[in-house]
Design a protein around this motif. Structure first.
Motif, short mmCIF file in Angstrom:
data_model
loop_
_atom_site.label_atom_id
_atom_site.label_comp_id
_atom_site.label_asym_id
_atom_site.label_seq_id
_atom_site.Cartn_x
_atom_site.Cartn_y
_atom_site.Cartn_z
N SER A 177 3.29 -5.46 11.22
CA SER A 177 3.57 -4.90 12.55
C SER A 177 2.45 -4.00 13.02
CB SER A 177 4.89 -4.12 12.52
OG SER A 177 4.78 -2.98 11.67
N GLN A 178 1.67 -3.50 12.06
CA GLN A 178 0.53 -2.65 12.40
C GLN A 178 -0.38 -2.51 11.19
OE1 GLN A 178 2.95 1.07 12.97
NE2 GLN A 178 1.47 1.93 11.52
N VAL A 179 -1.63 -2.16 11.44
CA VAL A 179 -2.50 -1.77 10.34
C VAL A 179 -2.01 -0.40 9.85
CG1 VAL A 179 -4.84 -1.14 9.68
CG2 VAL A 179 -4.46 -3.03 11.27
N PRO A 180 -1.82 -0.21 8.55
CA PRO A 180 -1.38 1.11 8.07
C PRO A 180 -2.29 2.22 8.60
CG PRO A 180 -1.36 -0.48 6.28
CD PRO A 180 -2.01 -1.16 7.44
N GLU A 181 -1.69 3.27 9.14
CA GLU A 181 -2.47 4.34 9.74
C GLU A 181 -3.46 4.96 8.75
OE1 GLU A 181 0.15 7.16 11.48
OE2 GLU A 181 0.96 5.75 12.97
N SER A 182 -3.04 5.07 7.50
CA SER A 182 -3.91 5.71 6.51
C SER A 182 -5.17 4.90 6.24
CB SER A 182 -3.15 5.92 5.20
OG SER A 182 -2.65 4.69 4.68
N ALA A 183 -5.12 3.56 6.47
CA ALA A 183 -6.29 2.72 6.25
C ALA A 183 -7.37 2.96 7.29
CB ALA A 183 -5.88 1.25 6.25
N HIS A 199 -9.08 -7.19 0.87
CA HIS A 199 -9.57 -7.91 -0.30
C HIS A 199 -10.73 -7.12 -0.92
CE1 HIS A 199 -10.04 -11.42 -2.84
NE2 HIS A 199 -11.34 -11.44 -2.59
N GLY A 200 -10.57 -6.69 -2.16
CA GLY A 200 -11.60 -5.91 -2.82
C GLY A 200 -11.61 -4.45 -2.43
N ALA A 201 -10.59 -4.01 -1.70
CA ALA A 201 -10.53 -2.60 -1.29
C ALA A 201 -10.06 -1.74 -2.46
CB ALA A 201 -9.58 -2.45 -0.10
N ASN A 202 -9.97 -0.44 -2.23
CA ASN A 202 -9.50 0.43 -3.31
C ASN A 202 -7.98 0.37 -3.44
OD1 ASN A 202 -8.12 2.65 -1.84
ND2 ASN A 202 -10.16 3.11 -1.03
N GLU A 203 -7.50 0.92 -4.53
CA GLU A 203 -6.07 0.84 -4.84
C GLU A 203 -5.21 1.52 -3.78
OE1 GLU A 203 -3.01 2.37 -8.39
OE2 GLU A 203 -5.19 2.67 -8.56
N HIS A 204 -5.68 2.63 -3.23
CA HIS A 204 -4.91 3.36 -2.24
C HIS A 204 -4.74 2.55 -0.95
CE1 HIS A 204 -5.16 6.96 -4.73
NE2 HIS A 204 -6.46 6.75 -4.86
N THR A 205 -5.81 1.87 -0.54
CA THR A 205 -5.73 1.03 0.65
C THR A 205 -4.75 -0.11 0.43
OG1 THR A 205 -8.07 1.52 1.10
CG2 THR A 205 -7.08 -0.31 2.31
N ALA A 206 -4.86 -0.77 -0.72
CA ALA A 206 -3.98 -1.89 -1.03
C ALA A 206 -2.53 -1.45 -1.06
CB ALA A 206 -4.38 -2.52 -2.36
N THR A 242 -1.03 -15.16 -6.26
CA THR A 242 -0.64 -15.35 -7.65
C THR A 242 -1.07 -14.18 -8.53
OG1 THR A 242 -2.66 -16.63 -8.05
CG2 THR A 242 -0.68 -17.86 -7.46
N SER A 243 -1.97 -13.36 -8.04
CA SER A 243 -2.44 -12.20 -8.79
C SER A 243 -1.47 -11.03 -8.63
CB SER A 243 -3.83 -11.77 -8.30
OG SER A 243 -4.21 -10.54 -8.87
N ALA A 244 -1.30 -10.26 -9.70
CA ALA A 244 -0.47 -9.06 -9.61
C ALA A 244 -1.19 -7.94 -8.86
CB ALA A 244 -0.10 -8.58 -11.01
N ASP A 245 -2.49 -8.05 -8.72
CA ASP A 245 -3.33 -7.03 -8.09
C ASP A 245 -3.38 -7.26 -6.58
OD1 ASP A 245 -5.22 -5.24 -7.25
OD2 ASP A 245 -6.87 -6.08 -8.44
N PRO A 246 -2.84 -6.35 -5.77
CA PRO A 246 -2.85 -6.56 -4.31
C PRO A 246 -4.24 -6.52 -3.69
CG PRO A 246 -2.01 -4.38 -4.85
CD PRO A 246 -2.15 -5.12 -6.15
N THR A 247 -5.25 -6.01 -4.40
CA THR A 247 -6.61 -6.04 -3.85
C THR A 247 -7.23 -7.42 -3.98
OG1 THR A 247 -7.74 -5.39 -5.90
CG2 THR A 247 -6.91 -3.63 -4.49
N ASP A 248 -6.59 -8.30 -4.77
CA ASP A 248 -7.02 -9.70 -4.88
C ASP A 248 -6.09 -10.53 -4.01
OD1 ASP A 248 -7.79 -12.25 -5.50
OD2 ASP A 248 -7.29 -12.14 -7.63
N GLN A 249 -6.50 -10.78 -2.78
CA GLN A 249 -5.65 -11.47 -1.81
C GLN A 249 -5.80 -12.99 -1.86
OE1 GLN A 249 -3.38 -10.06 1.04
NE2 GLN A 249 -3.16 -8.93 -0.88
N GLY A 250 -6.56 -13.49 -2.83
CA GLY A 250 -6.66 -14.93 -3.00
C GLY A 250 -7.31 -15.61 -1.80
N GLY A 251 -6.69 -16.70 -1.32
CA GLY A 251 -7.23 -17.46 -0.20
C GLY A 251 -7.48 -16.64 1.05
N PRO A 252 -6.52 -15.82 1.49
CA PRO A 252 -6.77 -14.96 2.65
C PRO A 252 -7.95 -14.02 2.42
CG PRO A 252 -4.42 -15.06 2.18
CD PRO A 252 -5.11 -15.75 1.04
N GLY A 253 -8.14 -13.61 1.16
CA GLY A 253 -9.28 -12.75 0.84
C GLY A 253 -10.60 -13.45 1.06
#
Length: 387
Positions: A177-183, A199-206, A242-253
């Protein structure tokens, strides 16, 4: 709406994202209508799962001929895909009625998307309504339902209470619905500096994106729990990973976090925009894991999960000659532009947007072989009914 001069000083309107976001309308080369073949292929590969969900719907027995069967496609966009799916749904339900010895009811199909969606192009594709169900089932040149457009965000209520028998939404729920304000906040640890995607961002952003996705999905389910009939069902498809890591967005990444990202960096390095201008743009897409999706459904408590799985969808690039680097580059640019072009235009203006996507095409051509081999999408497929 005030707009500043073109270039680094372009100021996007303060309207909410939902008033700007849309797939690229019309019938041009980069339009969604001409760049959604991959979505069509992916949807067709999941038809057996859709039909399984339709079989979960409890049919109303006569005398129900005065009560139409109501279905809604949420995030319908503006191409033929939504019309194809609605036809599949209605034909399957009609055959179920006939197999039970009943006359099928009338059908209402609601096509819903954000107000900025190109509903005109969509409705121009609608075939004329047929004079009888038999005529419609025997021919693809007529439709067997009454159609209506419903503009609005599916993260809020769209329909009256207990009015919809079946909800369908494909390739839409990954749009936030929006880009997170903190990002976008320089003072925050989640500030996505130097990037236009997570994709490849830091843990806090993800984690900020993950929280936004789960908040949005909870709102979506809350609204549908009020609108859906007790005997109804829901079929949802969105980008997954398929990755447990949200910074690895796979194809969209790969789609938004590599050559698209590099094209933004090109504009900065060439002095066409500032780094700050780049950093204030983020793609509001989140590919969820199966567990993240499941947690929200279970926390909501209104729905039973009939099926929840990750489905390999394939590449978003549909090319006739995979060995033709120029065609692959053009397909990459058109794919990015058809889904994110409107946001890019609003952020940096049409002229710089054109420059950006030229660089996406050029970079895509240089890495054509890798794109064909590596760019694969996975989808979360969910079949839900009332608890």
């Amino acid at each position: 709406m005030k707009m500043a001069p073109k270039g680094n000083d372009v100021i996007v309107s303060d309207r909410k994202l939902e008033m700007i976001l849309s797939m690229k309308g019309g019938n041009g080369e980069a339009s969604y209508a001409n760049n959604s073949q991959a979505q069509a292929i992916h949807a067709q590969s999941m038809l057996h799962l859709l039909r399984e969900t339709l079989d979960n719907i409890q049919l109303m027995e006569p005398p129900s001929e005065t009560i139409p069967f109501a279905l809604a496609d949420l995030g319908c966009s503006c191409g033929n895909n939504t019309l194809y799916i609605v036809d599949v749904i209605i034909k399957h339900i009609s055959k179920r009625y006939e197999a039970s010895g009943y006359e099928p009811p009338e059908f209402s199909a609601f096509f819903s998307d954000l107000p900025s969606n190109d509903f005109n192009t969509l409705f121009q594709l609608l075939p004329p309504i047929g004079s009888s169900m038999e005529e419609c089932l025997a021919s693809d040149t007529h439709r067997s339902y009454f159609a209506a457009g419903v503009p609005g965000s599916f993260y809020r209520r769209l329909f009256p209470t207990r009015s919809i028998d079946f909800f369908h939404s494909a390739f839409s729920l990954h749009w936030l619905s929006q880009v997170p304000e903190s990002a976008l906040d320089k003072r925050s640890m989640a500030y996505n500096k130097g990037k236009v995607y997570i994709h490849g961002a830091n843990e806090h952003t993800a984690n900020a994106y993950k929280k936004q996705f789960q908040t949005d999905l909870a709102a979506f389910l809350g609204a549908r729990s009020k609108e859906m009939k007790r005997c109804g069902s829901m079929f949802l498809v969105c980008l997954g990973r398929t990755s447990a890591d949200p910074t690895d967005q796979g194809g969209p990444g790969i789609l938004f976090g590599t050559h698209f990202q590099d094209a933004w960096n090109d504009l900065v390095q060439e002095g066409l925009i500032t780094g700050e201008k780049r950093d204030s743009f983020n793609i509001p897409v989140y590919a969820s894991s199966l567990q993240e999706f499941k947690e929200v459904v279970e926390a909501n408590g209104s729905f039973v999960i009939n099926k929840l799985e990750v489905f390999k969808g394939g590449s978003p690039l549909v090319v006739k000659q995979p060995d033709d680097a120029a065609e692959v580059g053009q397909a990459l640019a058109n794919s990015c532009r058809s889904v994110a072009g409107v946001l890019v235009d609003a952020h940096i203006g049409d002229q710089l947007s054109e420059e950006l996507f030229k660089r996406v095409e050029r970079r895509g051509s240089c890495y054509a072989k890798e794109l064909i081999e590596q760019l694969q999408f996975f989808h979360i497929v969910a079949s839900l009914s009332f608890a």
